[in-house]
Design a protein around this motif. Structure first.
Motif, PDB file in Angstrom:
ATOM      1  N   GLN A 180      -7.776   0.736  -0.407  1.00 52.99           N
ATOM      2  CA  GLN A 180      -7.963  -0.623   0.124  1.00 52.99           C
ATOM      3  C   GLN A 180      -9.325  -0.768   0.796  1.00 52.99           C
ATOM      4  O   GLN A 180     -10.005  -1.755   0.602  1.00 52.99           O
ATOM      5  CB  GLN A 180      -6.827  -0.938   1.103  1.00 52.99           C
TER       6      GLN A 180
ATOM      7  N   THR B 168       0.836  -1.203   0.000  1.00 54.59           N
ATOM      8  CA  THR B 168       0.000   0.000   0.000  1.00 54.59           C
ATOM      9  C   THR B 168       0.868   1.248   0.000  1.00 54.59           C
ATOM     10  O   THR B 168       0.623   2.202  -0.738  1.00 54.59           O
ATOM     11  CB  THR B 168      -0.923  -0.015   1.230  1.00 54.59           C
TER      12      THR B 168
ATOM     13  N   ASP C 191      -5.855  -0.839  -4.815  1.00 57.60           N
ATOM     14  CA  ASP C 191      -5.279  -1.507  -3.653  1.00 57.60           C
ATOM     15  C   ASP C 191      -6.227  -2.611  -3.208  1.00 57.60           C
ATOM     16  O   ASP C 191      -7.264  -2.334  -2.595  1.00 57.60           O
ATOM     17  CB  ASP C 191      -5.043  -0.481  -2.533  1.00 57.60           C
ATOM     18  N   GLU C 192      -5.868  -3.848  -3.550  1.00 57.05           N
ATOM     19  CA  GLU C 192      -6.694  -5.018  -3.224  1.00 57.05           C
ATOM     20  C   GLU C 192      -8.172  -4.814  -3.533  1.00 57.05           C
ATOM     21  O   GLU C 192      -9.015  -4.848  -2.640  1.00 57.05           O
ATOM     22  CB  GLU C 192      -6.539  -5.392  -1.747  1.00 57.05           C
TER      23      GLU C 192
HETATM   24 MG   LIG Z   1      -2.264  -2.773   1.954  1.00 57.97          MG
END
Ligand SMILES: [Mg+2]
Ligand SMILES: Nc1ncnc2c1ncn2[C@@H]1O[C@H](COP(=O)(O)OP(=O)(O)OP(=O)(O)O)[C@@H](O)[C@H]1O
Lengths: 238, 268, 234
Positions: free
Chosen positions: A82, A47, A157-158
């Motif tokens: 995220q 991240t 992010d994910e």
């Molecule tokens: Mg992360």
């Protein structure tokens, strides 16, 4: 399209907070096309790296450079966090917001919002408060809100954490469509299957540094380091 | 939404308009509580076209307001303070208008036995001997000053009293409320007492002694001190307050059939 | 108990007969407190929001100061305003003492810190939530403030209403600077103090009930006007 803002070059980038090094030093260069996957264990700095590239993380040393001045580059990137951040407004207003900031004509905003509502399958939720959406719906909305400005570069992010198979497929389809429109994508994931499906090249982060990087075929087919091999096997890495 | 609130606020703000001439007069609580103002002010408005805005405060504050030039005139009842006010140049002169009287109020059972006292001083001596609860205004008002003067006359000083002597630092009505709550003795002006709506177990126990008379005087604020004061209006008002018409209204004002004020303004 | 019953009864009669004095006093209460509210909100809402998102040198100090000011006893504010506005005070030439304007000034001073402080709390939370997104979208400072104020409008409304509640129920300061002059500066709270002083509890209570009804009425009306009650995530 105007000349691409890529390649992206990171030189000697490091992020330190309270005397602890979270990232770096990282030297890295990303080419103009494709989808870069960043993998690595929890807390390895994925991240932080992504945010550093996007320019929302204060750097302790080093520099992040695009092929155009920063000011210009900033307007042509988008970032999906995220944990998706929903504005306390309706779903449609969330999509409208980035376009309103650009002061686009009303009619164009309306058309693009309608288009994206359809693409993410939330037409019926258009007037619902965005904070009430399910996790998967929020992710889709966040991606649509990022893509609605037609950025050159999209950071994710994910984007599929905690999503079921169908939602994951839906999001991958959105990303594939964006790739087809020549959007450069850089994303992190913990889903190795997804990494293999999407990546054109990949980066393995460990302890805040780039431990291994390469084209997808080589990276997944013949990892050079023991740690990456162990990570693929699902072992705990020291 | 902000627009709607703004519109509403503006509408309310513009709702009140000002027309007649206005002046500010500081008066004592006891005067206001008597209800006489409700008779006099409309008549003044009718005769002079003058809106007299009353600031109801204690004598101490009334004098301060006059000194600061925050009012155009004052109507109070504390002779020494008034004379000092004029001597220091804050007022042009002192004009006596009328008087009423103070009364001793206390528990109807009269535990200190002041009802049979021969004078105001004796009444106070009886109270200090029996030490029943006693409420004092304690606010530097005319009434408070009168009370202290009476204690002095009786050869007593409140500073030496025990907990039975309570200074409440409040206006006449509030002090009467406190006295009613404590079933205490208190010195009040007759008008406030007659108008008081919450007597509980209290009763008028002693009154009528000349020492209890209470002279009201009108003092216009000196325009040489404060050029902005409406001295012209103050002069007009003084003229009216000392007129025949005022005399009739003041002498004719009664509560429960009792006359409260006696007009005694002399010619200038 | 009897007093309360009498109070309710006379309140009822005062209201149904649209008593002229009551109407005038209530309107003045509204006029003073709403004006103070509008002015205080115009200062406090942007200030509180700015404090939440901008880091400047005296930010911490300003916040502590606001919190301290929030606890200022109204009578002290009243006294200070009184001294300032008195003819022998520094602002005496304005001739504002014992006017509704003086009361508005005092109320603005009393409620601005309160509104700013509540705004700051609410906006800080919202800013923490929005921070990354708004930075990522390259918003300008002004766009950020507008977004926060718009999306936090319900919190801001609550902040303003808290200010209004404090203003309309306040008596100490406006008694001092307004002087409780009949037909000029008498408002519900000072009238209540006066009637209590006269021992007329029924009338005092009646005015009290009107005051409470007014405060509740304004709250409901503003919520209804803004129609945030229907949707919203709370
Ligand atoms: Mg992360
Ligand atoms: N402001 C900060 N101060 C101190 N440590 C921090 C700060 N921000 C992040 N960290 C730490 O930096 C490390 C890297 O965080 P980062 O979020 O980049 O990890 P990640 O690879 O994205 O992990 P995950 O897979 O769990 O998302 C973590 O150990 C985190 O606790």
């Amino acid at each position: 399209m105007v000349s691409s803002i890529l390649p992206l070059t990171l030189t000697d980038v490091a992020v330190r907070r309270r005397g602890k090094t979270l990232l770096g030093p990282v030297d890295l260069s990303l080419e103009a096309t494709g989808l870069t996957i960043i993998i690595g264990p929890n807390g390895s700095g994925k991240t932080t790296l992504l945010r550093a590239m996007h320019g929302v993380e204060r750097l302790s040393t080093g520099a992040v450079r695009w092929s155009v001045p920063d000011e210009q580059a900033q307007h042509r990137q988008a970032y999906v966090f995220q944990t998706p951040i929903m504005l306390r407004r309706s779903v449609a207003d969330n999509l409208r917001y980035p376009l309103q900031l650009l002061r686009l004509p009303r009619a164009e905003i309306g058309a693009r919002v309608a288009d994206w509502l359809a693409r993410i399958g939330l037409e019926e939720r258009a007037s619902l408060q965005a904070t009430r959406l399910s996790g998967g719906e929020k992710q889709r909305l966040a991606i649509a809100r990022a893509l609605i400005r037609r950025p050159d570069v999209l950071f994710l992010d994910e984007p599929c954490a905690n999503l079921d198979g169908a939602s994951t497929r839906a999001i991958e389809a959105l990303l594939q469509a964006a790739l087809d429109e020549k959007t450069r994508i850089i994303m992190t994931t913990h889903d190795l299957g997804q990494a293999r499906r999407l990546a054109s090249d990949a980066i393995f982060m460990l302890h805040g540094v780039v431990h291994e990087a390469g084209s997808a075929a080589r990276f997944f087919g013949a990892p050079c380091t023991e740690e990456l091999e162990a990570f693929f096997r699902g072992d705990i890495i020291a | 939404m902000i627009h709607r609130i703004l519109a509403l606020a503006t509408a309310v703000t513009l709702g009140t308009a000002v027309l007649a001439e206005e002046m500010k007069l500081a008066v004592t609580t006891s005067f206001e509580n008597s209800g006489l103002a409700d008779v006099l002010l409309p008549a003044i408005k009718e005769d002079l076209g003058l809106d007299v805005q009353l600031l109801v405060v204690g004598t101490g504050q009334a004098l301060r307001l006059g000194q600061a030039g925050d009012v155009d005139a004052i109507l109070v009842h504390s002779r020494t303070a008034e004379e000092a006010f004029v001597a220091e140049g804050y007022g042009t002169h002192r004009r006596e208008i009328m008087y009423n009287d103070f009364v001793f109020i206390g528990p109807a059972g009269d535990p200190a036995g002041i009802a049979v006292a021969g004078s105001a001083a004796e009444a106070l001596q009886r109270i200090s001997a029996a030490e029943p609860a006693f409420v004092s205004r304690g606010d530097e008002s005319g009434t408070h000053k009168k009370e202290r003067a009476l204690w002095a006359e009786a050869g007593l000083s409140p500073e030496t009293f025990g907990a039975w002597y309570r200074e409440v630092g409040a206006g006449m009505g509030a002090s009467l409320n406190t006295a009613a709550g404590l079933d205490a003795y208190i010195l009040a002006d007759r008008a406030s007492w007659l108008n008081f709506g919450n007597p509980a177990g209290l009763a008028l126990l002693y009154s009528g002694a000349p020492a209890l008379f209470n002279q009201y005087a009108f003092l216009a604020v000196n325009p040489e001190r404060h050029s902005h004061v409406r001295h012209d209006l103050a002069v007009q008002l003084e003229g009216w307050l000392t007129s025949r018409r005022a005399a009739d209204l003041i002498n004719g004002y009664t509560i429960n059939g009792e006359t409260l004020f006696i007009f005694n303004a002399g010619p200038e | 108990m009897n007093d309360i019953y009498d109070g309710l009864l006379s309140a009822f009669w005062l209201v149904v007969t649209l008593d002229a004095d009551l109407l005038e006093i209530s309107l003045r209460s509204l006029q003073v407190s709403l004006t103070a509210l509008v002015i205080a909100s115009a200062i406090a809402l942007p200030l509180g929001t700015l404090l939440a998102i901008r880091r400047f040198r005296y930010r911490r100090l300003t916040i502590s100061l606001l919190n301290a000011l929030m606890g200022l006893p109204p009578v002290v504010v009243g006294l200070l305003v009184y001294i300032l506005l008195s003819r022998s005070g520094p602002l005496g030439v304005l001739g504002l003492l014992f006017t509704p304007t003086a009361m508005i000034i005092a109320q603005v001073i009393i409620i601005t810190p309160l509104i700013a402080s509540i705004t700051h709390q609410a906006m800080r939370e919202l800013w923490a939530e929005y921070h990354d997104l708004l930075i990522s979208l390259n918003t300008s400072g002004w766009q950020r403030i507008r977004t926060l104020i718009w999306d936090g409008r319900r919190n801001l409304l609550t902040a303003s209403l808290a200010g209004f509640g404090r203003a309309i129920g306040e008596v100490g300061a406006i008694m001092i600077v307004g002087g409780n002059i009949d037909n000029a500066t008498r408002v519900l709270t000072t009238a209540i103090a006066l009637e209590t002083g006269k021992g007329d509890f029924a009338l005092a209570l009646a005015l009290g009930f009107v005051l409470i009804a007014l405060a509740i009425g304004i709250n409901v009306a503003i919520h209804w006007l803004s129609r945030t009650e229907r949707e919203g995530r709370w």
